[in-house]
Design a protein around this motif. Sequence first.
Motif, PDB file in Angstrom:
ATOM      1  N   ALA A 201     130.916  11.721  -0.238  1.00 49.63           N
ATOM      2  CA  ALA A 201     130.672  12.391   1.039  1.00 49.63           C
ATOM      3  C   ALA A 201     130.133  11.390   2.048  1.00 49.63           C
ATOM      4  N   ASP A 202     129.250  10.513   1.592  1.00 50.95           N
ATOM      5  CA  ASP A 202     128.743   9.487   2.493  1.00 50.95           C
ATOM      6  C   ASP A 202     129.871   8.611   3.006  1.00 50.95           C
ATOM      7  N   LEU A 203     130.744   8.226   2.102  1.00 48.23           N
ATOM      8  CA  LEU A 203     131.854   7.364   2.521  1.00 48.23           C
ATOM      9  C   LEU A 203     132.717   8.077   3.547  1.00 48.23           C
ATOM     10  N   VAL A 204     132.983   9.331   3.285  1.00 45.46           N
ATOM     11  CA  VAL A 204     133.816  10.083   4.214  1.00 45.46           C
ATOM     12  C   VAL A 204     133.138  10.164   5.566  1.00 45.46           C
ATOM     13  N   ASP A 205     131.859  10.495   5.541  1.00 43.49           N
ATOM     14  CA  ASP A 205     131.110  10.565   6.790  1.00 43.49           C
ATOM     15  C   ASP A 205     131.133   9.238   7.526  1.00 43.49           C
ATOM     16  N   ALA A 206     131.019   8.189   6.750  1.00 43.86           N
ATOM     17  CA  ALA A 206     130.944   6.873   7.374  1.00 43.86           C
ATOM     18  C   ALA A 206     132.272   6.443   7.959  1.00 43.86           C
ATOM     19  N   GLY A 207     133.278   7.236   7.741  1.00 50.54           N
ATOM     20  CA  GLY A 207     134.561   6.915   8.349  1.00 50.54           C
ATOM     21  C   GLY A 207     135.379   5.881   7.605  1.00 50.54           C
ATOM     22  N   VAL A 208     135.032   5.664   6.359  1.00 51.00           N
ATOM     23  CA  VAL A 208     135.846   4.742   5.574  1.00 51.00           C
ATOM     24  C   VAL A 208     137.292   5.225   5.599  1.00 51.00           C
ATOM     25  N   PRO A 209     138.189   4.351   5.897  1.00 52.75           N
ATOM     26  CA  PRO A 209     139.572   4.804   6.071  1.00 52.75           C
ATOM     27  C   PRO A 209     140.246   5.129   4.760  1.00 52.75           C
ATOM     28  N   TYR A 210     140.946   6.219   4.752  1.00 56.48           N
ATOM     29  CA  TYR A 210     141.696   6.532   3.539  1.00 56.48           C
ATOM     30  C   TYR A 210     143.006   7.229   3.849  1.00 56.48           C
ATOM     31  N   ILE A 211     143.220   7.494   5.093  1.00 53.36           N
ATOM     32  CA  ILE A 211     144.434   8.232   5.416  1.00 53.36           C
ATOM     33  C   ILE A 211     145.632   7.295   5.438  1.00 53.36           C
ATOM     34  N   PRO A 212     146.576   7.512   4.578  1.00 52.72           N
ATOM     35  CA  PRO A 212     147.731   6.618   4.525  1.00 52.72           C
ATOM     36  C   PRO A 212     148.576   6.756   5.780  1.00 52.72           C
ATOM     37  N   GLU A 213     149.355   5.745   6.034  1.00 49.78           N
ATOM     38  CA  GLU A 213     150.104   5.710   7.295  1.00 49.78           C
ATOM     39  C   GLU A 213     151.060   6.879   7.406  1.00 49.78           C
ATOM     40  N   GLU A 214     151.560   7.303   6.283  1.00 48.64           N
ATOM     41  CA  GLU A 214     152.505   8.418   6.359  1.00 48.64           C
ATOM     42  C   GLU A 214     151.899   9.570   7.135  1.00 48.64           C
ATOM     43  N   PHE A 215     150.601   9.716   7.018  1.00 48.51           N
ATOM     44  CA  PHE A 215     149.984  10.869   7.634  1.00 48.51           C
ATOM     45  C   PHE A 215     149.828  10.691   9.115  1.00 48.51           C
ATOM     46  N   THR A 216     149.365   9.509   9.491  1.00 51.71           N
ATOM     47  CA  THR A 216     149.101   9.296  10.903  1.00 51.71           C
ATOM     48  C   THR A 216     150.391   9.164  11.684  1.00 51.71           C
ATOM     49  N   GLN A 217     151.425   8.798  11.008  1.00 49.54           N
ATOM     50  CA  GLN A 217     152.696   8.672  11.707  1.00 49.54           C
ATOM     51  C   GLN A 217     153.234  10.007  12.183  1.00 49.54           C
ATOM     52  N   PHE A 218     153.041  10.997  11.397  1.00 52.98           N
ATOM     53  CA  PHE A 218     153.574  12.304  11.766  1.00 52.98           C
ATOM     54  C   PHE A 218     152.437  13.254  12.064  1.00 52.98           C
ATOM     55  N   PRO A 219     151.941  13.225  13.254  1.00 50.39           N
ATOM     56  CA  PRO A 219     150.740  13.993  13.563  1.00 50.39           C
ATOM     57  C   PRO A 219     150.965  15.494  13.499  1.00 50.39           C
ATOM     58  N   GLU A 220     152.186  15.915  13.438  1.00 47.82           N
ATOM     59  CA  GLU A 220     152.383  17.369  13.424  1.00 47.82           C
ATOM     60  C   GLU A 220     151.815  17.983  12.154  1.00 47.82           C
ATOM     61  N   TRP A 221     151.496  17.174  11.213  1.00 49.32           N
ATOM     62  CA  TRP A 221     150.867  17.698  10.011  1.00 49.32           C
ATOM     63  C   TRP A 221     149.477  18.134  10.257  1.00 49.32           C
ATOM     64  N   ASN A 222     148.793  17.268  10.993  1.00 46.41           N
ATOM     65  CA  ASN A 222     147.408  17.555  11.249  1.00 46.41           C
ATOM     66  C   ASN A 222     147.283  18.793  12.071  1.00 46.41           C
ATOM     67  N   GLN A 223     148.243  18.994  12.879  1.00 47.84           N
ATOM     68  CA  GLN A 223     148.251  20.181  13.710  1.00 47.84           C
ATOM     69  C   GLN A 223     147.781  21.383  12.911  1.00 47.84           C
ATOM     70  N   PHE A 224     148.380  21.545  11.777  1.00 45.82           N
ATOM     71  CA  PHE A 224     148.012  22.722  10.990  1.00 45.82           C
ATOM     72  C   PHE A 224     146.608  22.607  10.451  1.00 45.82           C
ATOM     73  N   GLY A 225     146.324  21.475   9.890  1.00 44.77           N
ATOM     74  CA  GLY A 225     145.013  21.317   9.297  1.00 44.77           C
ATOM     75  C   GLY A 225     143.939  21.634  10.308  1.00 44.77           C
ATOM     76  N   THR A 226     144.038  21.071  11.464  1.00 48.35           N
ATOM     77  CA  THR A 226     142.973  21.279  12.431  1.00 48.35           C
ATOM     78  C   THR A 226     143.028  22.680  13.009  1.00 48.35           C
ATOM     79  N   LEU A 227     144.221  23.136  13.256  1.00 50.25           N
ATOM     80  CA  LEU A 227     144.344  24.484  13.799  1.00 50.25           C
ATOM     81  C   LEU A 227     143.647  25.481  12.905  1.00 50.25           C
ATOM     82  N   ILE A 228     143.997  25.408  11.668  1.00 48.81           N
ATOM     83  CA  ILE A 228     143.443  26.390  10.770  1.00 48.81           C
ATOM     84  C   ILE A 228     141.980  26.103  10.487  1.00 48.81           C
TER      85      ILE A 228
END
Lengths: 232, 232
Positions: free
Chosen positions: B168-195
């Motif tokens: 949890a500390d690492l996550v809070d600290a912003g340690v990167p873990y999101i693979p490029e596949e995810f950031t490339q297609f932001p329409e995915w996050n759309q749902f995650g954040t929306l919901i």
Amino acid sequence: MMILGLVRWMQPVHGYDVRRELLSWSADKWANVQPGSIYHALRKLAEEGQLREVATEQVGARPARITYEITPKGEDEFQNLLRGLWWNLGEVVDPFLAAFSFLPALPRDEASAALRNRARLLRSGNDSLRAAMESGWMKQGKPTHVAWMWQLSIARAEGEIAWCERIADLVDAGVPYIPEEFTQFPEWNQFGTLIGEGGADAGPERAEPSERVGQAERAEPPETSGESGTNE
Amino acid sequence: MMILGLVRWMQPVHGYDVRRELLSWSADKWANVQPGSIYHALRKLAEEGQLREVATEQVGARPARITYEITPKGEDEFQNLLRGLWWNLGEVVDPFLAAFSFLPALPRDEASAALRNRARLLRSGNDSLRAAMESGWMKQGKPTHVAWMWQLSIARAEGEIAWCERIADLVDAGVPYIPEEFTQFPEWNQFGTLIGEGGADAGPERAEPSERVGQAERAEPPETSGESGTNE
DNA sequence: AGCGTAATAGCCAAAATTGACTAACGCCCA
DNA sequence: TGGGCGTTAGTCAATTTTGGCTATTACGCT
């Protein structure tokens, strides 16, 4: 869930893609997914409207492959599932725990030997995980959080190692644990009391069948051929 | 295995006895045995010659109950099974581990909140286990080794708690873990954040941590009804 | 070119699991 | 004295899971 999530992740995909991905994660081990179930799951999800067929290509005379993608409904369901798993404690299924409940069926010295052996196995499993993490594994393009998953396994195993040694010592020391029911009465009825106590229950563990043996590490019990078979 | 072992243990028994015993152990949780499977297992074992029917009583017009006992062959098989489980590492199936592999699908703040919540849940689970062990549980005639089983759960959970906080500390600290596949297609996050925060209520964060630590330990994700349903 | 092996893609029948269901019996209390 | 409730004992159809099977194409090697 796994499958829904994977489709969500890799869409559009066909069954074989999912299968390869799961295989590459050894997901048949730590999740509950054998290759055979994938196609069934895909079809069921599609029929429930959580996935949608998106194409059907065919190369030569090979089996046609159906490509799926997730629908909004599926996305919704996935979010629900995912949050359910993240926010609640799930039941962990561990075959060893089930086996341990039969401790009184083993001779004392074998029990303690097996426990120490288990500690050894866990330690060396941890070592190889750690080695894998440090050596080029992560530079291979694996997502960082997979390493965190390994670390969870390691952390749990570490707790378990200590437990193994501790319990082995107790067993060696002759701490009594064989219930009188064993030595005296063939029938044990006083189990009714167990139910009454459910208030403070919370055995968060669970045992599941199917033992597959880790590739290298394995020890054989003293005498019987440790056939790992069915699990009734 | 469980069932074979139980029959061995309590013989001669009929199905309902086994069922009650398993139920009293909450074995439907930590082993893989629902009441419905018992009779099938008994019949299969009998047909394989590991159990033997020993009597068939009938009281009035009730369903006849068949009483089983173990055969030498069954005893042998049980020893094999048991040793296989004691001497080898079995695979532990944990739904959370599967869910964690989808970490990148959650917003960072929810992930870390869920991890800390999990640590809390584990801690309180441990507490109630410890309490149960100290309070009259063991004086009730429970076999000692059951307490050892609880201790194993506790030991593992302790490792996991530390891990939760660390990650949890690492996550809070912003340690990167999101693979490029995810950031490339932001329409995915759309749902995650929306919901994730679309609940339209004030805080997208922190399900109100219910203070009471009673048996109903459970927290709900921010918005969606954490249905724990099927698991494809 | 020819051959053996591996990868591709999915199917399917058999086995296992589940949870809901039946249906008789005992017992308590009004 | 009879109706409601819980216990006893197990069944059953439907769903899931399994893991072995098929059949084609690609690849490597000599």
